[in-house]
Design an enzyme around this catalytic site. Sequence first.
Site, PDB file in Angstrom:
ATOM      1  N   HIS A  51      -2.073  -7.762  -9.085  1.00  8.36           N
ATOM      2  CA  HIS A  51      -1.288  -6.619  -8.615  1.00  8.36           C
ATOM      3  C   HIS A  51      -1.152  -6.541  -7.095  1.00  8.36           C
ATOM      4  CE1 HIS A  51      -5.261  -4.848  -7.977  1.00  8.36           C
ATOM      5  NE2 HIS A  51      -4.674  -3.995  -7.155  1.00  8.36           N
TER       6      HIS A  51
HETATM    7  C1  UD1 Z   1      -3.493   0.717  -5.377  1.00  2.69           C
HETATM    8  C2  UD1 Z   1      -4.422   0.414  -4.208  1.00  2.69           C
HETATM    9  C3  UD1 Z   1      -5.257  -0.817  -4.540  1.00  2.69           C
HETATM   10  C4  UD1 Z   1      -5.942  -0.690  -5.891  1.00  2.69           C
HETATM   11  C5  UD1 Z   1      -4.903  -0.373  -6.947  1.00  2.69           C
HETATM   12  C6  UD1 Z   1      -5.535  -0.210  -8.309  1.00  2.69           C
HETATM   13  C7  UD1 Z   1      -3.572   0.989  -1.958  1.00  2.69           C
HETATM   14  C8  UD1 Z   1      -3.055   0.441  -0.689  1.00  2.69           C
HETATM   15  N1  UD1 Z   1      -3.695   0.117  -2.981  1.00  2.69           N
HETATM   16  O1  UD1 Z   1      -2.556  -0.350  -5.459  1.00  2.69           O
HETATM   17  O2  UD1 Z   1      -6.252  -0.981  -3.550  1.00  2.69           O
HETATM   18  O3  UD1 Z   1      -6.579  -1.927  -6.197  1.00  2.69           O
HETATM   19  O4  UD1 Z   1      -4.223   0.842  -6.573  1.00  2.69           O
HETATM   20  O5  UD1 Z   1      -4.549  -0.190  -9.309  1.00  2.69           O
HETATM   21  O6  UD1 Z   1      -3.854   2.158  -2.038  1.00  2.69           O
HETATM   22  N2  UD1 Z   1       3.358   2.322  -9.907  1.00  2.69           N
HETATM   23  C9  UD1 Z   1       3.813   2.835 -11.100  1.00  2.69           C
HETATM   24  N3  UD1 Z   1       3.077   3.826 -11.678  1.00  2.69           N
HETATM   25  C10 UD1 Z   1       1.940   4.316 -11.124  1.00  2.69           C
HETATM   26  C11 UD1 Z   1       1.508   3.790  -9.891  1.00  2.69           C
HETATM   27  C12 UD1 Z   1       2.222   2.791  -9.311  1.00  2.69           C
HETATM   28  O7  UD1 Z   1       4.831   2.428 -11.640  1.00  2.69           O
HETATM   29  O8  UD1 Z   1       1.314   5.198 -11.729  1.00  2.69           O
HETATM   30  C13 UD1 Z   1       4.121   1.201  -9.290  1.00  2.69           C
HETATM   31  C14 UD1 Z   1       5.200   1.611  -8.374  1.00  2.69           C
HETATM   32  O9  UD1 Z   1       6.233   0.666  -8.484  1.00  2.69           O
HETATM   33  C15 UD1 Z   1       4.553   1.478  -7.005  1.00  2.69           C
HETATM   34  C16 UD1 Z   1       3.647   0.302  -7.190  1.00  2.69           C
HETATM   35  O10 UD1 Z   1       3.211   0.388  -8.546  1.00  2.69           O
HETATM   36  O11 UD1 Z   1       5.495   1.325  -6.017  1.00  2.69           O
HETATM   37  C17 UD1 Z   1       2.455   0.271  -6.284  1.00  2.69           C
HETATM   38  O12 UD1 Z   1       1.635   1.411  -6.482  1.00  2.69           O
HETATM   39  P1  UD1 Z   1       0.627   1.912  -5.334  1.00  2.69           P
HETATM   40  O13 UD1 Z   1      -0.084   3.110  -5.804  1.00  2.69           O
HETATM   41  O14 UD1 Z   1       1.345   1.998  -4.052  1.00  2.69           O
HETATM   42  O15 UD1 Z   1      -0.397   0.734  -5.158  1.00  2.69           O
HETATM   43  P2  UD1 Z   1      -1.173  -0.190  -6.195  1.00  2.69           P
HETATM   44  O16 UD1 Z   1      -0.503  -1.528  -6.199  1.00  2.69           O
HETATM   45  O17 UD1 Z   1      -1.370   0.463  -7.527  1.00  2.69           O
END
Ligand code: UD1
Length: 359
Positions: A203
């Site tokens: 991820h």
């Molecule tokens: C975040 C943390 C990472 C952790 C991970 C666990 C930061 C910088 N990163 O990364 O350290 O290992 O969580 O999972 O804080 N999205 C969804 N649904 C959700 C959440 C996210 O669809 O409920 C998608 C969206 O497209 C979003 C992308 O995932 O843009 C990234 O989500 P984000 O919360 O920014 O970071 P993670 O990659 O989950």
Amino acid sequence: MHAAIVIGTRPQIIKTAPILKEAERRGLELDVIYTGQHYDYEISKVFFNELDLPDPVMNLGVGSGSHGEQTGRMLIGLEKAYLELEPEVVVVPGDTNSTLAGALAAAKMCIPVAHVEAGARSFDVGMPEEVNRRLTDHCSSVLFAVSEWCRNRLLAEGISSDDVYLVGDTMYESIKSHVKDIEDDDVVERLGLEEPFVVLTVHRAENTDSVDRLRGIFGALKDTDLRVVFPCHPRTRVRLEELGLLEEIKNWPYLTIVEPLGYFSMLRLVRDAEVVLTDSGGLQKEAFWLGTPCVTLRDNTEWRETIELGMNVLAGADPGKIEEEVRSCSGKSRASVNPYDYGGASGKIVETLLSRYET
Ligand code: UD1
């Protein structure tokens, strides 16, 4: 005494669960403020349910966005939340954008910050988590280290030894208290996994934003006789679709793509897998505790102890190296020591908060 804890992602829910239970037992009022960084059921609410946690007192609902946008929305929401709840100390676990926002908003309001999982370092400032953890450590008043290395790192960075506590890892406590739930989970049967399998998770931006790295990782095991089970993070699904890779890999017979799994199912898979392939931080340690070798799909790690003890190896996204490392993992053998256990991290955390801040 009244404190708040700021969380927003699934690993933070896991890290927080033992602290909440201990706080309740010891009479420390600990309000959960949920930033809403993770909002999908499978990667947030299911963890609250499985770990039997109370609903957050506030959900800021910030959702996704660029780092600045997401962190900025959290800062605005958290400042208001602190004004309303008036916590005497704010606890922030881990290294996500929610961690940094929780710490920064509190520090600016002169509320003491307690960082759980302080002192971890990958020395790669290209990772958002490395930036988050360094900044959080340096605006915290009390720092809870999970290992001796982490404690020494904080001291080397000039943080006073009076503020650093070596307590161990609350993620380990979470696993320990759910051994039976992990044992009873039927994910292996549900997915019909009869042959030896490996678990794959990907991820991190460094992997999801590079078509070459994604191809390298997914193609690595195609010539082995191992089944690859891949619980797909929403970020990765979006990128695989954008890059046109999802349609292609969906048809690969050895790959089983599933939705993100709950806590017990994920750990049951990790426990029963031949090897874990991951770029996650937490899973490297969870594999270590469950006695499953890990091949980390990164060029560095903050959990160096798992490597030193022979249970983890760095393979980046190089298919040849990944395949070689998976082949050379010689069965399961738990490490004889656990560098993340000092006898009840959550008890030591709550005890320290009460002794430092109770008036
Ligand atoms: C975040 C943390 C990472 C952790 C991970 C666990 C930061 C910088 N990163 O990364 O350290 O290992 O969580 O999972 O804080 N999205 C969804 N649904 C959700 C959440 C996210 O669809 O409920 C998608 C969206 O497209 C979003 C992308 O995932 O843009 C990234 O989500 P984000 O919360 O920014 O970071 P993670 O990659 O989950």
